[in-house]
Write an enzyme that holds these catalytic residues in place. Sequence first.
Site, PDB file in Angstrom:
ATOM      1  N   LEU A 108     106.661  -1.197  22.323  1.00 27.31           N
ATOM      2  CA  LEU A 108     105.905  -1.201  21.081  1.00 27.31           C
ATOM      3  C   LEU A 108     105.022  -2.435  21.121  1.00 27.31           C
ATOM      4  O   LEU A 108     105.472  -3.496  21.565  1.00 27.31           O
ATOM      5  CB  LEU A 108     106.838  -1.263  19.867  1.00 27.31           C
ATOM      6  N   ASP A 109     103.780  -2.297  20.680  1.00 27.81           N
ATOM      7  CA  ASP A 109     102.886  -3.448  20.662  1.00 27.81           C
ATOM      8  C   ASP A 109     103.524  -4.597  19.881  1.00 27.81           C
ATOM      9  O   ASP A 109     104.342  -4.382  18.984  1.00 27.81           O
ATOM     10  CB  ASP A 109     101.544  -3.087  20.007  1.00 27.81           C
ATOM     11  N   LYS A 110     103.118  -5.803  20.195  1.00 27.62           N
ATOM     12  CA  LYS A 110     103.673  -6.974  19.517  1.00 27.62           C
ATOM     13  C   LYS A 110     103.476  -6.890  18.008  1.00 27.62           C
ATOM     14  O   LYS A 110     104.356  -7.277  17.228  1.00 27.62           O
ATOM     15  CB  LYS A 110     103.025  -8.256  20.069  1.00 27.62           C
TER      16      LYS A 110
END
Length: 256
Positions: A108-110
Site C-alpha cells: 500500500l502506498d505510504k
Amino acid sequence: MAAKERQRLDKLLAHMGLGTRKEIKKLIKEKRVQVNGRPAGDPGLHVLPGRDYIEVNGEPLEYRQYVYLMLNKPQGVLSATEDRFAKVVVDLLPPQYRAFHPFPVGRLDKDAGGLLLLTNDGKLAHQLLSPKKHVPKTYYAVVCGMVTEIDVEAFRQGVILDDGYRTMPAELKILRQGLESEVELTIYEGKYHQVKRMFAAVGKKVTYLKRIAMGPLVLDEQLKPGEYRELTAEEIGKLQGINPPTLPPDLFSAKI
C-alpha cells in the site's frame, strides 16, 4: 502445525517470541521450561514441535509455524519489513509476532491506509500475488472531481495509463458525486500506484485511498489505524482456497 524436523529448544522458544536466546537460557537454567513433564536442563535439547509437550512457566506452548495478521495500515507507514529512515508496518507489531518474521503481502502506498495482510507463509503470499490468480482488491477513495457514469464505463473497459499500459477491466461504484467524489473501486491486478494512475487517466486526482478488501478478506471495521488482529481459521481457509481467475463474466468480456 507440526514441524517435520527436530529443533533446538532455545531456537524454538525464540522463534515463538518468548525471549532472546540469553533470556531463554536463563528460563531453562531456572527450571521454568519443561519438556514432556520434566525440567529441560539443556538449551540445545532437540525437540519435535507439535509432538513433544512443552511448558513455559507452567503454561503449555502451542507451536505454530505460520502467523497471519490483519493490519489496518495507517497513513505514513511503509509497507515493508525494514527501512533506514521511515517507520515500517512490522514496527507496529509486538516482539512475539515479529519473532515470526512476517512480511506484508503486497503493498500500500505510504500515504494510503487500510487492509494489509502480514504473514510468514510464503506459499500463501505467492498465491495471493500471482498475476494468474487475478485476486480482486477493493478500495475506498476520495477523488477530486466529478466521477460520472462515463468513468464507470471507462474503468469497465480498462483505461490506458501514462506508460501506455491498458488496465484490466475494473468495477467502479460511485458512492457520492460532487466536486469531491467518493467511490469504491475493485481491480484485478496490482500495478504501481494503479488506483491513482487510473483516475489520473480520466483527468481526476485521488486525495484519499484506503483498501477495504483483498479477495475474500475484508477489513475488520473494529480495527483502528495501526491496530491488528490474527486471522480466524475461517479467514485463513478462504484465502488458502482461492482458485484461478474469478473475474465477473461481463467485466472479463469487456477487455479489448
